[in-house]
Design a protein around this motif. Structure first.
Motif, short mmCIF file in Angstrom:
data_model
loop_
_atom_site.label_atom_id
_atom_site.label_comp_id
_atom_site.label_asym_id
_atom_site.label_seq_id
_atom_site.Cartn_x
_atom_site.Cartn_y
_atom_site.Cartn_z
N ASP A 1 -12.26 24.32 27.40
CA ASP A 1 -11.76 25.57 27.99
C ASP A 1 -11.32 26.55 26.90
O ASP A 1 -11.56 27.77 27.02
CB ASP A 1 -10.59 25.29 28.92
N ASP A 2 -10.67 26.04 25.86
CA ASP A 2 -10.23 26.91 24.77
C ASP A 2 -11.43 27.51 24.04
O ASP A 2 -11.40 28.68 23.62
CB ASP A 2 -9.36 26.12 23.79
N GLN B 1 -10.97 18.38 28.13
CA GLN B 1 -11.23 19.47 29.06
C GLN B 1 -10.59 20.76 28.55
O GLN B 1 -11.21 21.83 28.61
CB GLN B 1 -10.68 19.12 30.44
N ARG B 2 -9.36 20.63 28.05
CA ARG B 2 -8.66 21.81 27.52
C ARG B 2 -9.37 22.34 26.27
O ARG B 2 -9.47 23.55 26.08
CB ARG B 2 -7.20 21.45 27.21
N TYR C 1 -7.16 16.41 27.52
CA TYR C 1 -7.18 17.08 26.22
C TYR C 1 -8.56 17.66 25.91
O TYR C 1 -8.67 18.78 25.40
CB TYR C 1 -6.78 16.07 25.14
N LEU D 1 -0.11 18.87 25.88
CA LEU D 1 -0.86 19.97 26.49
C LEU D 1 0.06 20.86 27.32
O LEU D 1 0.86 20.37 28.12
CB LEU D 1 -1.98 19.44 27.38
N THR E 1 -5.88 21.66 20.26
CA THR E 1 -7.29 21.31 20.48
C THR E 1 -8.20 21.84 19.38
O THR E 1 -9.27 21.30 19.15
CB THR E 1 -7.79 21.86 21.82
N ILE F 1 -0.04 22.37 30.08
CA ILE F 1 -0.55 22.53 31.44
C ILE F 1 0.35 21.73 32.38
O ILE F 1 1.11 20.87 31.93
CB ILE F 1 -2.02 22.06 31.57
#
Length: 331
Positions: free
Chosen positions: A64-65, A60-61, A58, A262, A285, A264
């Motif tokens: 990234d977002d 990491q996402r 979560y 998520l 996120t 993904i």
């Protein structure tokens, strides 16, 4: 980075209501707390992003977002710091950002109370602060961006009461990091949701949001309580760990729910679609919303709401594939 300006420029900014010095942007009512020293489309701005850890998918996402959203704002440079679930390390990283005179701080605190003081130090220095996902104590910040964890917990409890265990039963609970606000709120909401039912939480353990620890704690719960009928996990990775523990205990079909959803391949939506989780709840996120708020403050010289509540929804096997496609549309 923030730079000193001439008195004329300071005076001009103070005359603009959009410079963010109203009560809505000021945690303690008025003054220049959390108001940017400079703003405008012709500037270049450095944002510090203090992340609780990057061990969780979560988080990491979330990073990234933020990166993806910031890439579309040419005025922004974002510097990331990983606290690795260490409160003292995150305090030091925030103080370093303050020393570096960043233009805006985004923080997802590891735990609320230990990070309250450094967040307030940044805010009192005139650095706008966006608190993401996990809260701090008090209101010395510019805006909190996140979903309503009490409501998510309540919806999870109602799902157990109405769908999974309508006749009641014993369940186990895998909680998140004890000092983080989502862990407390997801538990409190769940208790509200199961009120009036015969559902009983007979065991609860802290899994710290991590899959491996979730598996260890679920294994302990199942050994001590072999008759439990379901597990409520505060996030999807711990739920996935609990699925392994349940399979090892000869309970491969034990109902387990999570939170995050998520979109993904390794995320909760695919876990629900595959049947490893009975359900999950979308927990955005807030990364793109944080950058949008930063743009409003720094580039547009505008104000943002004190609280920005992000939407959620229940995801089951019936809508998991459609939700995955919807959240990845255009990406």
């Amino acid at each position: 980075m923030r730079k000193s300006r001439g008195l004329a420029a300071v005076g001009a900014c103070l005359l603009l209501a959009a410079c963010g010095t109203t009560n809505e942007n000021s945690g303690n009512g008025g003054g220049a707390q959390g108001a940017p020293e400079r703003c405008g489309a012709d500037g270049q701005y450095t944002i510090g992003m203090s992340q609780a850890n990057v061990a969780e998918p979560y988080r990491q996402r979330m990073d990234d977002d933020i990166r993806a959203a910031a890439a579309s704002v040419p005025q922004f440079t974002v510097n990331f710091a990983d606290a690795a679930q260490d409160n003292s390390k995150q305090v030091e990283q925030v103080d370093n950002f303050i020393t570096q005179q960043i233009d805006l701080l985004i923080i997802s605190p590891n735990e609320a109370t230990p990070l309250t003081a450094p967040v307030k130090r940044a805010f009192d220095k005139g650095i706008p602060v966006l608190v993401l996902d996990r809260k701090v104590d008090g209101d010395a910040y510019t805006s909190f961006i996140g979903a309503d964890n009490v409501d998510i917990g309540r919806q999870a409890g109602e799902y157990f009461k109405n769908v999974l265990l309508p006749d009641g039963g014993k369940i186990g609970e895998l909680r998140g990091l004890a000092g983080s606000t989502p862990a407390r709120e997801r538990h409190d909401g769940f208790v509200q949701g199961i009120q009036g039912s015969k559902i009983e939480i007979v065991a609860a353990q802290d899994g710290d949001w991590l899959r491996d620890k979730g598996q260890q704690q679920a294994d302990a719960i199942l050994k001590a309580n072999p008759d439990i009928q379901a597990i409520y996990s505060h996030n999807d990775p711990m739920g996935e760990g609990a699925r392994i523990a349940a399979a090892n205990a000869g309970r491969p079909d034990l109902p387990i729910t999570g939170i995050d959803g998520l979109p993904i391949e390794s995320g909760g939506l695919k876990a629900v679609e595959a049947g490893r989780l009975s359900a999950t709840f979308i927990y955005p996120t807030g990364g793109k919303e944080a950058i949008a708020a930063a743009k409003t403050i720094l580039v547009d010289c505008g104000q943002v709401p004190k609280t920005q509540t992000l939407p959620t929804k229940l995801v089951t096997k019936e809508n998991a594939a459609a939700t995955y496609a919807e959240l990845n549309a255009g990406s």
